[in-house]
Every structure is written in C-alpha cells, then in structure tokens.
Write an enzyme that holds these catalytic residues in place. Structure first.
Site, PDB file in Angstrom:
ATOM      1  N   ASP A  34     -27.449 -76.022  11.804  1.00  0.00           N
ATOM      2  CA  ASP A  34     -28.046 -75.557  13.046  1.00  0.00           C
ATOM      3  C   ASP A  34     -29.438 -76.155  13.248  1.00  0.00           C
ATOM      4  OD1 ASP A  34     -30.062 -73.892  11.848  1.00  0.00           O
ATOM      5  OD2 ASP A  34     -28.624 -72.273  11.600  1.00  0.00           O
ATOM      6  N   TYR A  35     -29.974 -75.913  14.421  1.00  0.00           N
ATOM      7  CA  TYR A  35     -31.215 -76.543  14.893  1.00  0.00           C
ATOM      8  C   TYR A  35     -32.376 -76.365  13.909  1.00  0.00           C
ATOM      9  CZ  TYR A  35     -35.008 -77.560  18.242  1.00  0.00           C
ATOM     10  OH  TYR A  35     -36.110 -78.078  18.882  1.00  0.00           O
TER      11      TYR A  35
END
Length: 239
Positions: A102-103
């Site tokens: 994820d980011y």
C-alpha cells in the site's frame, strides 16, 4: 493458446488480471473485442491488442527486485496523480508487479514480465511467506502477541494467523518481525489497529526466498544467478 495465457506470457499482467481485462472488453483479437474467458487464439497468426496497443510474446523475461518507498502506489496510473512504482523502473519493457504494497508501506516488490512466474508466486497452494519489519509506538504485551499469533478478530472476521517476534524495544518504540502467508488486504495494518497499536514504519523485507537485502529505497536490481534458478524451480512447482 488461451488468450489469458498469451497476454500473461507477453507481460501484460498476471493471468487473473488478464481475465479481468478480457471481461472488461479491453482486449481485441483481429480487430474484434473479445470478452469470453477461455478464448483460444493462434499466437503466431492472430493480431492481439491490449488497450489499443499490439501485444506479442516476450523474447526475453525480466526479473527485478525493487525497494518501493513510501508515497508510491503499485498501479500503472492513478486518478489522484500519486507517484507509481513504474516511474522508478525501466521503460523499455512492459512490466508488472507480483502483488502490491500500500501507499504508506515500503519494501520489497518483485517485478517481471513473466506471467507464469507471477502466477506461480500467487498460487494459493504455494503458501508463500512474506516477512515485514514493523515499528510501533510503545511496548507490546505477551497477551497482544498471542492474539496476533492466533489470528486477530476484526469486525467479526478472523484474520489469518501470523508469526510475530519482537526484536527490540528502545524505550519508546518496539520493532517486530511479522511473517504472513496469505496476505489479506492491509492485513498487517489491520492486525495492529485491532490491538490499538500505532505503526510508525512498515517494511517488507522478503517474499518467499527473495530478500530485500541492502537494496536502497527507490532502486531496483536484477535477480542474481541463484535467484533466477529459484524462478525455474517455482515455475516447475506450479505451472
């Protein structure tokens, strides 16, 4: 050859993602949109386009390890204008990542144009382990460790068990090793949120036998000779 296998072998995406692209009408064969899964093509004669671009089988497979920094996504494009990992990778090949981070998570991402390798690495029967180094605020108790090892229950759902080993407490922060083999969406973050622990840093350091090692953030390197040998072993195991 099945259309999804052709697309995957050509480096368009993993076979599962290629099925999605076919269903969404993103693929044409000889000028006609094909949406039927299981379509058979003649890879030597038929003209296949993905997103309007010609697709052909790869003459050369690429295998890279990337140290994804925080602040990057693993998609090829983002409607929010966020940076993608493909800005860090060579442009001359059509590459895709095996799995995602994820980011706000950094660490090891495997990148390739070999659809069969991607399929093998993602196959549920392989039960590939992924190790993360997690830094959290404060201490963690033995009872909290036991909960994560047994599988945290979050909103009525029991998350998969994890191997959790404390590494160090420096008076403010605790560093732990967490190993999982299923990879539910945001599983690590959800586990710690469920026991009210705030994650300061989350980094993936291994995917199966492939290690991040000392690879610098934002940089990539090709698989070693030994790692290329592992690729063939893994493909032979599943494909």
């Amino acid at each position: 050859m099945r259309l999804n296998k052709f697309l995957s072998s050509a480096g368009v995406a993993s076979r599962r993602k290629c099925d999605e692209l076919i269903s969404q009408g993103k693929i044409t064969v000889n000028g006609k949109v094909v949406t039927e899964l299981g379509t058979i093509i003649d890879e030597k004669k038929d003209k296949v386009l993905a997103f309007g671009e010609p697709v052909s089988l790869q003459n050369e497979f690429i295998y890279l390890k990337l140290h994804k920094p925080k602040g990057y996504i693993c998609s090829a494009a983002d409607e929010k204008g966020r940076k993608t990992i493909y800005e860090l990778l060579p442009k001359e090949h059509r590459l895709f990542s095996i799995g995602r981070l994820d980011y706000n998570t950094e660490g090891l991402i495997l990148v390739t144009n070999d659809g069969d390798f991607a399929k093998a690495m993602s196959h549920p029967s392989f039960e590939i382990e992924k190790e993360y180094i997690v830094t959290i605020e404060g201490r963690i108790s033995e009872s909290e460790l036991a909960v994560m090892r047994a599988g945290v229950v979050e909103k009525g759902e029991r998350l998969p068990k994890a191997k959790v080993t404390p590494i160090k407490f420096d008076g403010k922060l605790t560093r732990l090793s967490v190993i999982i083999d299923e990879g539910k969406n945001r599983q690590i973050r959800r586990m710690f949120e469920a026991i009210n622990k705030n994650i300061v840093l989350l980094k993936r350091v291994s995917v199966g036998p492939f290690l991040l090692g000392g690879l610098v953030r934002g940089k990539y390197k090709e698989f070693t000779k030994e790692e290329l040998g592992l690729v063939e072993e893994i493909k032979n195991y599943i494909v």
